[in-house]
Design a protein around this motif. Structure first.
Motif, PDB file in Angstrom:
ATOM      1  N   GLY A  18       1.011  -1.045   0.173  1.00  0.00           N
ATOM      2  CA  GLY A  18      -0.037  -0.184  -0.019  1.00  0.00           C
ATOM      3  C   GLY A  18       0.792   1.121   0.046  1.00  0.00           C
ATOM      4  O   GLY A  18       0.484   2.333  -0.655  1.00  0.00           O
ATOM      5  N   TRP A  19       1.953   1.144   1.003  1.00  0.00           N
ATOM      6  CA  TRP A  19       2.795   2.467   0.978  1.00  0.00           C
ATOM      7  C   TRP A  19       3.404   2.664  -0.511  1.00  0.00           C
ATOM      8  O   TRP A  19       3.556   3.717  -0.831  1.00  0.00           O
ATOM      9  CB  TRP A  19       3.898   2.109   1.919  1.00  0.00           C
ATOM     10  N   ALA A  20       4.021   1.307  -1.174  1.00  0.00           N
ATOM     11  CA  ALA A  20       4.750   1.610  -2.386  1.00  0.00           C
ATOM     12  C   ALA A  20       3.660   2.034  -3.290  1.00  0.00           C
ATOM     13  O   ALA A  20       4.028   3.018  -4.223  1.00  0.00           O
ATOM     14  CB  ALA A  20       5.337   0.327  -2.647  1.00  0.00           C
ATOM     15  N   GLY A 212      -1.503   1.176   4.764  1.00  0.00           N
ATOM     16  CA  GLY A 212      -0.076   1.480   4.004  1.00  0.00           C
ATOM     17  C   GLY A 212       0.015   2.712   3.204  1.00  0.00           C
ATOM     18  O   GLY A 212       0.666   3.596   3.105  1.00  0.00           O
ATOM     19  N   LEU A 213      -1.296   3.077   2.510  1.00  0.00           N
ATOM     20  CA  LEU A 213      -1.635   4.158   1.644  1.00  0.00           C
ATOM     21  C   LEU A 213      -1.505   5.494   2.850  1.00  0.00           C
ATOM     22  O   LEU A 213      -1.033   6.528   2.316  1.00  0.00           O
ATOM     23  CB  LEU A 213      -3.021   4.000   1.069  1.00  0.00           C
ATOM     24  N   PHE A 214      -2.221   5.357   3.904  1.00  0.00           N
ATOM     25  CA  PHE A 214      -2.273   6.458   4.968  1.00  0.00           C
ATOM     26  C   PHE A 214      -0.661   6.512   5.406  1.00  0.00           C
ATOM     27  O   PHE A 214      -0.248   7.671   5.780  1.00  0.00           O
ATOM     28  CB  PHE A 214      -3.068   5.987   5.962  1.00  0.00           C
ATOM     29  N   LEU A 215       0.022   5.573   5.579  1.00  0.00           N
ATOM     30  CA  LEU A 215       1.355   5.679   6.064  1.00  0.00           C
ATOM     31  C   LEU A 215       2.301   6.445   5.162  1.00  0.00           C
ATOM     32  O   LEU A 215       3.191   7.034   5.658  1.00  0.00           O
ATOM     33  CB  LEU A 215       1.863   4.456   6.486  1.00  0.00           C
ATOM     34  N   ALA A 216       1.917   6.570   3.937  1.00  0.00           N
ATOM     35  CA  ALA A 216       2.802   7.095   2.771  1.00  0.00           C
ATOM     36  C   ALA A 216       2.522   8.665   3.058  1.00  0.00           C
ATOM     37  O   ALA A 216       3.142   9.419   2.246  1.00  0.00           O
ATOM     38  CB  ALA A 216       2.280   6.670   1.513  1.00  0.00           C
TER      39      ALA A 216
END
Length: 311
Positions: A18-20, A212-216
């Motif tokens: 998600g982060w990537a 993971g998207l929010f962690l980005a």
């Protein structure tokens, strides 16, 4: 330690994906909210319904285990709420932080770990703990949040609005419907069961990718105290309180006591993150608390497993 890492590795991998995807602009910031809405309205209700519909009265025969595990959760929940209230946190954030400090990731990590440690005998306590966490604790948090949202109205209006919101909430409806099916003895057609399995199986991966998207997103500098509080309470305080209750205050059979402590030591699950996003509260801090607690749970859970093995 390697066995524990192999169990939690998919969690890290899905969060990283998600982060990537956010960093590479494969998925937009809006994708996180849409994935989370899918989990809230489709994936998690299907998982809860499927889990509850398969339960039997024997699954809840150990009332003392239920009481001990619930007491450990309640003590940490209330203590976190008291501390956050003294810090002048808004009521909704207070509730979500209290949920985060006491919401164990039983389904994704606890069940396989209990199976690894105790074999098939470890499944009944882990299933009970999963239902209590994903259904009961989640339901309590939703009731409290809805009550806060409608607190400005009179008592009658508040009760009416909260009740209306709850009966329209799929996370509340699904487990109740599952219990009704379990008690009635109705046989669900295999095609329908498969549908719930597919939807339910997508709940955790989508929630973790969304996390993971929010962690980005950019880091805020005022989250440290809250994140530290949640991580310490979840990984250290909750298993310590549960151990005192399970071994000395209300002694359980050894396997059930060991299971209660191990399950209480699980890192923060994705439930608080999903509610924070759904109710538009501070999400970045909770997402980081989940990641940090999951990372730090590798040594803490390994120590608890070693301690259980010695005794």
């Amino acid at each position: 330690m390697l066995a524990i890492f192999n169990i939690v590795f998919p969690i890290f991998a899905l969060i990283f994906l998600g982060w990537a995807c956010r960093k590479r602009h494969i998925l937009s910031a809006g994708a996180a909210s849409e994935l989370n809405r899918f989990v809230i309205y489709l994936g998690l209700p299907a998982l809860l319904f499927d889990s509850m519909s398969r339960l039997t009265p024997a699954d809840f025969a150990n009332v003392r285990f239920i009481g001990v595990f619930a007491a450990g959760v309640a003590i940490v929940f209330l203590l976190t709420g008291w501390i956050r209230a003294r810090q002048k946190a808004p009521a909704a954030d207070l509730i979500i932080d209290s949920l985060g400090a006491s919401y164990a990731n039983v389904g994704f990590i606890g069940i396989p770990l209990c199976y690894l440690a105790f074999g098939h005998d470890g499944l009944p306590p882990s299933v009970i703990a999963m239902v209590m966490t994903a259904c009961l604790l989640f339901a309590v948090a939703i009731v409290l949040l809805e009550t806060c949202l409608h607190a400005g109205a009179g008592l009658g209006q508040t009760v009416f609005k909260v009740g209306r919101s709850l009966v329209r909430n799929p996370i509340m409806i699904a487990p109740v419907a599952g219990i009704a099916v379990a008690l009635s003895g109705l046989a669900i057609p295999s095609g329908v069961q498969q549908l719930f399995k597919i939807l339910g199986g997508a709940a955790s991966p989508c929630a973790l990718v969304s996390l993971g998207l929010f962690l980005a997103q950019p880091v805020r500098h005022d989250e440290g105290v809250s994140v530290s509080l949640l991580v310490v309470f979840k990984l250290l305080l909750q298993p310590a309180v549960t151990a005192v209750l399970a071994y000395w205050v209300f002694p359980l059979p050894r396997l059930w006591a060991d299971s209660a402590v191990l399950l209480a030591a699980m890192p923060i699950g994705t439930g608080p993150f999903m509610l924070a996003e759904l109710y538009q509260r501070e999400v970045a801090g909770m997402s980081r608390a989940i990641l940090v607690s999951t990372t730090l749970s590798l040594p803490t859970v390994a120590l608890i497993l070693a301690w259980i093995g010695r005794h």
